[in-house]
Design a protein around this motif. Structure first.
Motif, PDB file in Angstrom:
ATOM      1  N   UNK A  17       7.171  -1.431  -2.907  1.00  0.00           N
ATOM      2  CA  UNK A  17       6.310  -0.250  -2.973  1.00  0.00           C
ATOM      3  C   UNK A  17       4.897  -0.644  -3.407  1.00  0.00           C
ATOM      4  N   UNK A  18       4.794  -1.590  -4.311  1.00  0.00           N
ATOM      5  CA  UNK A  18       3.484  -2.074  -4.729  1.00  0.00           C
ATOM      6  C   UNK A  18       2.749  -2.782  -3.609  1.00  0.00           C
ATOM      7  N   UNK A  19       3.482  -3.532  -2.789  1.00  0.00           N
ATOM      8  CA  UNK A  19       2.854  -4.228  -1.671  1.00  0.00           C
ATOM      9  C   UNK A  19       2.358  -3.248  -0.610  1.00  0.00           C
ATOM     10  N   UNK A  20       2.977  -2.093  -0.537  1.00  0.00           N
ATOM     11  CA  UNK A  20       2.523  -1.064   0.408  1.00  0.00           C
ATOM     12  C   UNK A  20       1.383  -0.235  -0.164  1.00  0.00           C
ATOM     13  N   UNK A  21       1.002  -0.477  -1.392  1.00  0.00           N
ATOM     14  CA  UNK A  21      -0.143   0.193  -1.994  1.00  0.00           C
ATOM     15  C   UNK A  21       0.166   1.554  -2.586  1.00  0.00           C
ATOM     16  N   UNK A  22       1.424   1.841  -2.856  1.00  0.00           N
ATOM     17  CA  UNK A  22       1.788   3.152  -3.382  1.00  0.00           C
ATOM     18  C   UNK A  22       1.405   3.333  -4.844  1.00  0.00           C
ATOM     19  N   UNK A  23       1.139   2.247  -5.552  1.00  0.00           N
ATOM     20  CA  UNK A  23       0.797   2.353  -6.965  1.00  0.00           C
ATOM     21  C   UNK A  23      -0.706   2.310  -7.202  1.00  0.00           C
ATOM     22  N   UNK A  24      -1.510   2.271  -6.133  1.00  0.00           N
ATOM     23  CA  UNK A  24      -2.965   2.174  -6.316  1.00  0.00           C
ATOM     24  C   UNK A  24      -3.558   3.474  -6.865  1.00  0.00           C
ATOM     25  N   UNK A  25      -2.988   4.614  -6.502  1.00  0.00           N
ATOM     26  CA  UNK A  25      -3.426   5.901  -7.039  1.00  0.00           C
ATOM     27  C   UNK A  25      -2.196   6.689  -7.466  1.00  0.00           C
ATOM     28  N   UNK A  26      -2.316   7.518  -8.477  1.00  0.00           N
ATOM     29  CA  UNK A  26      -1.153   8.310  -8.889  1.00  0.00           C
ATOM     30  C   UNK A  26      -0.787   9.336  -7.817  1.00  0.00           C
ATOM     31  N   UNK A  27       0.497   9.623  -7.666  1.00  0.00           N
ATOM     32  CA  UNK A  27       0.900  10.584  -6.641  1.00  0.00           C
ATOM     33  C   UNK A  27       0.376  11.983  -6.955  1.00  0.00           C
ATOM     34  N   UNK A  28      -0.277  12.592  -5.965  1.00  0.00           N
ATOM     35  CA  UNK A  28      -0.861  13.914  -6.155  1.00  0.00           C
ATOM     36  C   UNK A  28       0.053  15.014  -5.644  1.00  0.00           C
ATOM     37  N   UNK A  29       0.982  14.657  -4.772  1.00  0.00           N
ATOM     38  CA  UNK A  29       1.871  15.649  -4.187  1.00  0.00           C
ATOM     39  C   UNK A  29       3.314  15.216  -4.388  1.00  0.00           C
ATOM     40  N   UNK A  30       4.188  16.170  -4.254  1.00  0.00           N
ATOM     41  CA  UNK A  30       5.617  15.906  -4.406  1.00  0.00           C
ATOM     42  C   UNK A  30       6.104  14.903  -3.366  1.00  0.00           C
ATOM     43  N   UNK A  31       5.599  14.998  -2.149  1.00  0.00           N
ATOM     44  CA  UNK A  31       6.057  14.098  -1.087  1.00  0.00           C
ATOM     45  C   UNK A  31       5.634  12.657  -1.365  1.00  0.00           C
ATOM     46  N   UNK A  32       4.488  12.446  -1.999  1.00  0.00           N
ATOM     47  CA  UNK A  32       4.061  11.093  -2.347  1.00  0.00           C
ATOM     48  C   UNK A  32       4.976  10.505  -3.416  1.00  0.00           C
ATOM     49  N   UNK A  33       5.340  11.309  -4.395  1.00  0.00           N
ATOM     50  CA  UNK A  33       6.264  10.838  -5.428  1.00  0.00           C
ATOM     51  C   UNK A  33       7.629  10.524  -4.820  1.00  0.00           C
TER      52      UNK A  33
END
Length: 67
Positions: A22-38
């Motif tokens: 998940x980190x390699x896909x860049x998911x931790x670069x910004x905090x999730x703003x929506x439920x679907x991102x989380x």
């Protein structure tokens, strides 16, 4: 060594690999703003090493609107 501790170690390693993917896909670069991102981040962590086989889980969720 007990079977339970071996299974626990496997689960921990599985989740760590998922978090790395998940980190390699860049998911931790910004905090999730929506439920679907989380949900997408959580699904990628749970998928673990399967992320490296081409699996790209995308999560979605609906939050009930107040009436």
């Amino acid at each position: 060594m007990r079977i339970g501790s071996i299974i626990g170690l496997i689960v921990v390693v599985w989740l760590i690999i998922g978090a790395i993917a998940a980190g390699q896909r860049g998911y931790f670069s910004t905090p999730p703003a929506q439920c679907s991102q989380f949900a997408t981040i959580a699904l990628n962590i749970v998928a673990g090493p399967l992320n490296y086989t081409g699996l790209d889980p995308q999560g979605g969720c609906q939050v009930p609107q107040p009436s």
